[in-house]
Scaffold this motif. Structure first.
Motif, short mmCIF file in Angstrom:
data_model
loop_
_atom_site.label_atom_id
_atom_site.label_comp_id
_atom_site.label_asym_id
_atom_site.label_seq_id
_atom_site.Cartn_x
_atom_site.Cartn_y
_atom_site.Cartn_z
N VAL A 261 0.84 -1.20 0.00
CA VAL A 261 0.00 0.00 0.00
C VAL A 261 0.88 1.25 0.00
CG1 VAL A 261 -2.01 -1.03 1.11
CG2 VAL A 261 -0.18 -0.12 2.53
N ALA A 262 0.38 2.28 -0.67
CA ALA A 262 1.11 3.54 -0.67
C ALA A 262 1.03 4.23 0.68
CB ALA A 262 0.57 4.46 -1.77
N PHE A 263 -0.07 3.99 1.39
CA PHE A 263 -0.33 4.64 2.67
C PHE A 263 -1.18 3.67 3.48
CE2 PHE A 263 0.04 8.84 4.57
CZ PHE A 263 -0.91 8.84 5.57
N PRO A 264 -0.73 3.22 4.66
CA PRO A 264 -1.42 2.13 5.37
C PRO A 264 -2.67 2.57 6.13
CG PRO A 264 0.48 2.80 6.62
CD PRO A 264 0.52 3.62 5.35
N ASN A 265 -3.55 3.23 5.43
CA ASN A 265 -4.80 3.70 6.01
C ASN A 265 -5.94 3.14 5.17
OD1 ASN A 265 -7.08 5.08 6.88
ND2 ASN A 265 -6.15 7.10 6.78
N PRO A 266 -6.86 2.35 5.74
CA PRO A 266 -7.91 1.74 4.93
C PRO A 266 -8.84 2.75 4.27
CG PRO A 266 -8.23 1.26 7.27
CD PRO A 266 -6.89 1.88 7.14
N GLU A 267 -8.79 4.02 4.68
CA GLU A 267 -9.59 5.05 4.02
C GLU A 267 -8.95 5.54 2.73
OE1 GLU A 267 -11.99 7.82 6.87
OE2 GLU A 267 -9.93 7.75 7.59
N GLU A 268 -7.65 5.30 2.55
CA GLU A 268 -6.95 5.83 1.38
C GLU A 268 -7.29 5.05 0.12
OE1 GLU A 268 -4.70 8.46 1.00
OE2 GLU A 268 -5.36 9.06 3.00
N ILE A 288 -13.79 -6.58 5.61
CA ILE A 288 -13.46 -5.84 6.83
C ILE A 288 -11.95 -5.59 6.83
CG2 ILE A 288 -13.36 -5.91 9.35
CD1 ILE A 288 -15.87 -7.61 9.33
N ALA A 289 -11.56 -4.36 7.17
CA ALA A 289 -10.15 -4.01 7.25
C ALA A 289 -9.87 -3.29 8.55
CB ALA A 289 -9.75 -3.11 6.08
N ASN A 290 -8.74 -3.61 9.15
CA ASN A 290 -8.21 -2.81 10.27
C ASN A 290 -7.02 -2.01 9.78
OD1 ASN A 290 -8.82 -5.49 12.60
ND2 ASN A 290 -9.94 -3.56 12.46
N ASP A 291 -6.75 -0.90 10.44
CA ASP A 291 -5.50 -0.20 10.19
C ASP A 291 -4.39 -0.93 10.94
OD1 ASP A 291 -6.24 0.57 12.74
OD2 ASP A 291 -5.50 2.62 12.53
#
Length: 561
Positions: A261-268, A288-291
Motif C-alpha cells: 500500500v502507498a499509505f497504510p490507512n484503509p480510508e486511502e 473488513i479491514a483494520n489499520d
C-alpha cells in the motif's frame, strides 16, 4: 559554532542508538544546516495525542532520546510504585521504544510491564481499564501513518487517552528532563504475552451476534494491512462463534514497510484493492479491514454497481442503530464528534436515549461519556454529560461498541467494531436485507445525511495558520449555493465545548461545514455534510446530495487556495 550545531553535539553525546548517532554525525560532517534545522529547529510536541513523527535523530524526530525523555516526564506525573503497562506495534523501532520506556519508568521507581509481542492498541487500552492497580498505559504506535513514522500514546488509569491539562503537565515535566544518559534505568521487568482478558470481553458482547448455527453462511474477507490485528481478530471471531474470515495473504503478516500500500490507512484510495479482489474471487458478503494497530475498522459491501466502501459516518450510524436495538435503558448515551454526521442525534432521539457531541478525537468522546470525576486528569470537561456510554464513533472510521454493560474499550476498537459489523450483517442477511438496505432505511426515517471531506496537504504549516486567520477575519456568507446561517469560531468555545482550533459553518437546510487543522498530519481538513429529505426515489436524492457536496468542495477549494 552555531546554536543548532551545539545542540546536535549535546544530543550526540547522550544518544544510546548507534543508528541515529551515525545519521547525526554524517549531517554534522557534511555541514548540512538545513538538515540540522529540520531536526533541531523545533521539537515534537507532547499533547493529547502523545507524540508522533518521523523516525530520525533530534528532538523533532521519534528516536530513543525522545522516547526516554517522554517516559521520564510521564514518570514525574505518576505515583511512585504505580503499575504501568506498555504495548507496542510492529513498526520500526517500536519494540526498542517500549523497552526504553520500561527501563526509564522502572528506574524512576514505577512498576512497568511490557507485552512480549506486538499487540493491537485496543488490547492495551482495555488492559489498562480492566486492572484497578494500573495507573497508566503507554502504546508505541503511529497507527496508520506512513512507514517512516512512529508515535507514543499515553493512557490514564481509566483506559482513555489523556486530555488537558494533564498533557501540558506531562509536557512541562518532559521539558525539565536532563540528559537521558544520566537517568537511572531498570534492567528488567515483567512481560505479558496474553490478550485473554480482552478476548473474553470482546467475544462476549451481547449485540445479537450469531453463534455458529446462525452466522456460518456469512463469507468475510479480512485484511490487517500488514499490521498487528490478525491474530487477535481471528481468535475473537472464533470465540464469538463466527467462521474465520479469509485473510488477504499478501497483507497478513506484520510488516513495518507496508509494501502493498502507498499509505497504510484503509480510508486511502487503493488500500483495499487486494481485499476487494479476493472478495470478488470468493463471492464474499463483506470486506473488513483494520489499520495497522487495529483501532480503526473499514467495511466494504457488494452492491448493484460493484463493491462499495462505507464511509465512517455511514458505518458509525449503522452500528449505532444496531447497538441501540440490542441494548435497553433510557440512561444510555451515544457520542460522536463535531465533525461527524449529525444523523446520530436523530437516531438517539428516535430511541429515546441521550446524545452528546465532543471535540474531535476519541479522548474527548470518552470524556463525554465519563463520570463527573475526571479520573485524575485534573479538571472537568464542561461538555460532559452523565449517562451509560454504549456507543461512540468518529468519522475517521473509529468506533467503540458496547452492550448493556457499556462500551468495552475507552478508545477506538477496530476488532470489537469488526465483530459488531459481522453480527449486524448476519442479522440483516437472516431478515433478507443488506447493510445497504439498512442505510436506505435510515435515510427514509431521518433524511439523507451525506458527508464527505476535503483535505489540503501543505509543506509549510504557516499556510494552515494563515488560511484559518483569513476565514476568521472574513467568513463566507454562502457555500455551495447555500446561505451561511451561523458561523462559529470554535477557538472561543461553543455549545459548552472546550476551545479548539476550528471553524463551523451552519448552512441552510441543515447542512454544515467544519474546518480544522489535522492533529496528526500537515493538513487542513474540511468536513462537509448535506441533509436532504427523502420524499421520492432514494437514488435520485443521493445523486442530488453528491452534486451538493461537489459544489461545497468547489467553493472551499477556491476559498482556501
Amino acid at each position: 559554532m552555531s546554536d543548532l550545531r551545539a545542540q546536535a553535539l549535546e544530543w550526540l553525546a547522550q544518544d544510546p542508538d548507534p543508528d541515529t548517532r551515525a545519521e547525526l554525525r554524517a549531517i554534522l560532517d557534511a555541514g548540512d544546516e538545513r538538515a540540522l534545522a529540520e531536526r533541531f529547529g523545533t521539537r515534537l510536541e507532547f499533547g493529547t495525542a502523545g507524540l508522533r513523527g518521523e523516525l530520525g535523530a533530534g528532538p523533532n524526530r521519534m528516536n530513543r532520546v525522545t522516547v526516554m525523555r517522554a517516559a521520564a516526564g510521564l514518570a514525574a506525573r505518576l505515583p511512585r510504585r504505580g503499575r504501568v503497562i506498555i504495548g507496542f506495534d510492529a513498526r520500526h523501532g517500536s519494540r526498542r521504544f517500549a523497552a526504553d520506556t520500561a527501563a526509564v519508568l522502572g528506574g524512576a521507581g514505577l512498576r512497568p510491564e511490557v507485552f512480549a509481542d506486538p499487540v493491537p492498541t485496543p488490547v492495551l487500552a482495555h488492559f489498562v481499564r480492566a486492572h484497578d492497580d494500573i495507573v497508566a498505559g503507554v502504546m508505541v504506535t503511529a497507527s496508520h501513518n506512513p512507514p517512516r513514522d512512529n508515535g507514543y500514546k499515553v493512557y490514564w488509569a481509566d483506559g482513555a487517552q489523556i486530555v488537558p491539562p494533564l498533557d501540558a503537565e506531562i509536557s512541562a515535566a518532559i521539558d525539565a528532563v536532563g540528559r537521558v544518559d544520566e537517568l537511572p534505568l531498570a534492567a528488567d521487568w515483567p512481560v505479558h504475552d496474553d490478550a485473554g482478558r480482552y478476548l473474553d470481553a470482546v467475544s462476549s458482547l451481547r449485540l445479537g451476534g450469531p453463534a455458529r448455527d446462525s452466522g456460518g453462511d456469512l463469507s468475510i474477507v479480512y485484511t490487517p494491512l500488514h499490521g498487528v490485528g490478525r491474530d487477535v481478530l481471528l481468535q475473537a471471531f472464533d470465540r464469538a462463534g463466527f467462521p474465520a474470515p479469509a485473510v488477504v495473504p499478501e497483507q497478513a503478516e506484520p510488516d513495518p514497510d507496508f509494501p502493498t500500500v502507498a499509505f497504510p490507512n484503509p480510508e486511502e484510495p487503493g488500500a483495499l484493492d487486494l481485499a476487494l479482489a479476493l472478495a470478488r474471487a470468493r463471492g464474499a458478503d463483506l470486506v473488513i479491514a483494520n489499520d495497522p494497530d487495529a483501532d480503526r475498522c473499514a467495511v466494504a459491501v457488494p452492491g448493484d454497481g460493484g463493491w462499495r466502501t462505507l464511509t465512517g459516518d455511514e458505518l458509525g450510524c449503522l452500528l449505532a442503530g444496531h447497538v441501540l436495538r440490542h441494548t435497553t435503558g433510557d440512561d444510555r448515551l451515544v457520542v460522536t464528534t463535531i465533525v461527524s454526521s449529525s444523523l446520530l442525534r436523530s437516531i438517539a432521539a428516535a430511541h429515546g436515549v441521550r446524545f452528546a457531541e465532543s471535540l474531535t478525537g476519541f479522548k474527548w468522546i470518552m470524556k463525554a461519556g465519563g463520570p463527573e470525576d475526571d479520573g485524575g486528569c485534573g479538571g472537568s470537561s464542561p461538555h460532559r454529560k452523565p449517562g451509560r456510554l454504549v456507543f461512540g464513533y468518529e468519522e475517521a472510521i473509529g468506533y467503540s461498541v458496547g452492550d448493556d454493560r457499556g462500551v468495552l474499550v475507552n478508545d477506538k476498537d477496530g476488532i470489537g467494531a469488526a465483530l459488531a459489523v459481522a453480527a449486524m450483517a448476519a442479522q440483516a442477511r437472516r431478515d433478507g436485507r443488506t447493510l445497504l438496505d439498512l442505510l436506505d432505511d435510515q435515510a427514509r426515517e431521518h433524511g439523507l445525511h451525506a458527508t464527505s471531506q476535503l483535505s489540503i496537504r501543505v509543506d509549510d504549516l504557516s499556510l494552515i495558520t494563515s488560511a484559518m486567520s483569513r476565514l476568521r477575519a472574513d467568513p463566507p456568507v454562502h457555500l455551495g449555493g447555500r446561505a451561511v446561517e451561523r458561523f462559529d469560531d470554535l477557538s472561543h468555545g461553543v455549545d459548552g465545548l472546550p476551545p479548539t482550533d476550528g471553524l463551523r459553518f451552519r448552512l441552510s437546510g441543515g447542512s454544515r461545514v467544519v474546518i480544522r487543522p489535522s492533529g496528526t498530519e500537515p493538513k487542513l481538513k474540511c468536513y462537509l455534510e448535506v441533509v436532504l429529505p427523502v420524499e421520492d426515489d432514494i437514488q435520485k436524492v443521493r445523486a442530488r446530495a453528491a452534486a451538493d457536496l461537489d459544489a461545497l468542495r468547489t467553493d472551499l477549494s477556491t476559498i482556501l487556495s
